[in-house]
Write an enzyme that holds these catalytic residues in place. Structure first.
Site, PDB file in Angstrom:
ATOM      1  N   CYS A   1      75.159  -5.363  17.506  1.00 32.70           N
ATOM      2  CA  CYS A   1      73.743  -5.651  17.773  1.00 32.70           C
ATOM      3  C   CYS A   1      73.328  -5.185  19.167  1.00 32.70           C
ATOM      4  CB  CYS A   1      73.451  -7.133  17.574  1.00 32.70           C
ATOM      5  SG  CYS A   1      74.419  -8.261  18.603  1.00 32.70           S
ATOM      6  N   TRP A   2      74.148  -5.438  20.175  1.00 30.04           N
ATOM      7  CA  TRP A   2      73.768  -5.060  21.542  1.00 30.04           C
ATOM      8  C   TRP A   2      73.675  -3.547  21.740  1.00 30.04           C
ATOM      9  CZ3 TRP A   2      71.301  -7.501  25.127  1.00 30.04           C
ATOM     10  CH2 TRP A   2      71.354  -8.894  25.212  1.00 30.04           C
TER      11      TRP A   2
END
Length: 310
Positions: free
Chosen positions: A116-117
């Site tokens: 996600c990051w």
């Protein structure tokens, strides 16, 4: 033929979300291991080898074990851990990364689902490096905030158990050695690791990632409109893209830029802000850490891989 799908780790945060997204579909058959057998390697091997596509929602070591349990040449894999994201032989599961990436995923035996990051910064930076507007050795800094679901079940239980005493936000990764750095460097086409400073907020899901750019030291300083055009042109050329690019405009703030705005969707929306007089820009991505950042991306990749079976 109805494709058989096995989610190894279906009771974790990402696994539950993927199962919910697939639960009503009639074009696939979901294989489900009995709860009492889910940690039995023999049982897992049975289900892994029976599946047309296995989706691994496990810690890194457990994901590697699952891959080792596959004893045939037909089971294809989507791995949601960090174990294989920069490994040879694994397609990176960000279809919008390049015009050819959807095809690469559709044809792949092994697909590494993005973290996600990294996904927001990769979406913002890769088009700029590819266009020559940013050099590969540009000193990149990444800031952002994510919901506490990004920390998995333990962080969810910790935050929700504290109730009103839960902190409004807190920074983490203070050793500056975030596990997603190799992935970010590789797919953003960077020559060095960026400085990454993540923050967890007191909300369940959704995220904003931001890349501030000090452009004044470059031999040629790109204007904000140039940065925006390079990003917009990149995604305009991607068929079926889940990535949207907001219009370029000078605004002080926007109610659109809210971390929970795209929860339960697979949408990512990108923004470019700039002050040309100061030679500064801010790149920003808004998306669901459990959607485009995890389960939504996995289902998007699954659909591409299924298209390769038909």
């Amino acid at each position: 033929m109805t494709a058989k799908i096995f989610i190894d780790g279906e009771h974790g945060t990402t696994g539950l979300q993927i199962r919910a997204r697939l639960g009503e579909r009639r074009d696939i058959e979901l294989l489900s291991i009995p709860v009492e057998r889910r940690k039995d390697p023999a049982a897992r091997a049975e289900f892994l080898n029976a599946a047309d596509i296995a989706i691994l929602c496990l810690p890194d070591d457990a994901a590697r074990e699952s891959v080792s349990l596959i004893a045939n040449d037909t089971t294809r894999v989507i791995d949601a851990s960090t174990a294989y994201r920069v490994s040879e032989g694994w397609a990176y599961g960000f279809p919008e990364m390049d015009k050819s990436q959807s095809k690469a995923i559709a044809q792949a035996k092994r697909v590494a689902n993005p973290g996600c990051w990294p996904q927001g910064p990769i979406a913002l930076l890769r088009p700029l490096v590819s266009a020559g507007l940013l050099p590969a050795d540009f000193p990149v800094t990444i800031n952002g905030i994510t919901g506490y679901s990004g920390g998995g079940r333990s962080m969810i239980e910790d935050y929700e158990g504290k109730g009103e005493d839960a902190p409004e936000f807190f920074p983490y990764g203070l050793t500056l050695s975030h596990k997603h750095l190799p992935e970010l460097r590789t797919y953003a086409k960077l020559a060095r690791d960026p400085l990454m400073q993540p923050v967890v907020g007191n909300f369940a899901q959704g995220m904003i990632t931001m890349v501030p750019l000090q452009l004044g030291h470059l031999p040629r300083v790109p204007k904000g409109e140039e940065l925006h055009a390079a990003i917009a042109d990149h995604y305009a050329g991607i068929e079926g893209s889940a990535v949207e690019v907001a219009p370029f405009q000078a605004i002080e703030r926007s109610p659109e830029i809210e971390p929970e705005r795209y929860n339960d969707t697979n949408t990512m929306r990108l923004y470019v802000f700039a002050n040309d007089a100061r030679a500064q820009a801010l790149l920003l991505a808004v998306y669901d850490n459990l959607g485009k950042g995890a389960s939504g991306a996995a289902v998007q990749n699954l659909d591409l891989m299924l298209s390769g079976l038909r």
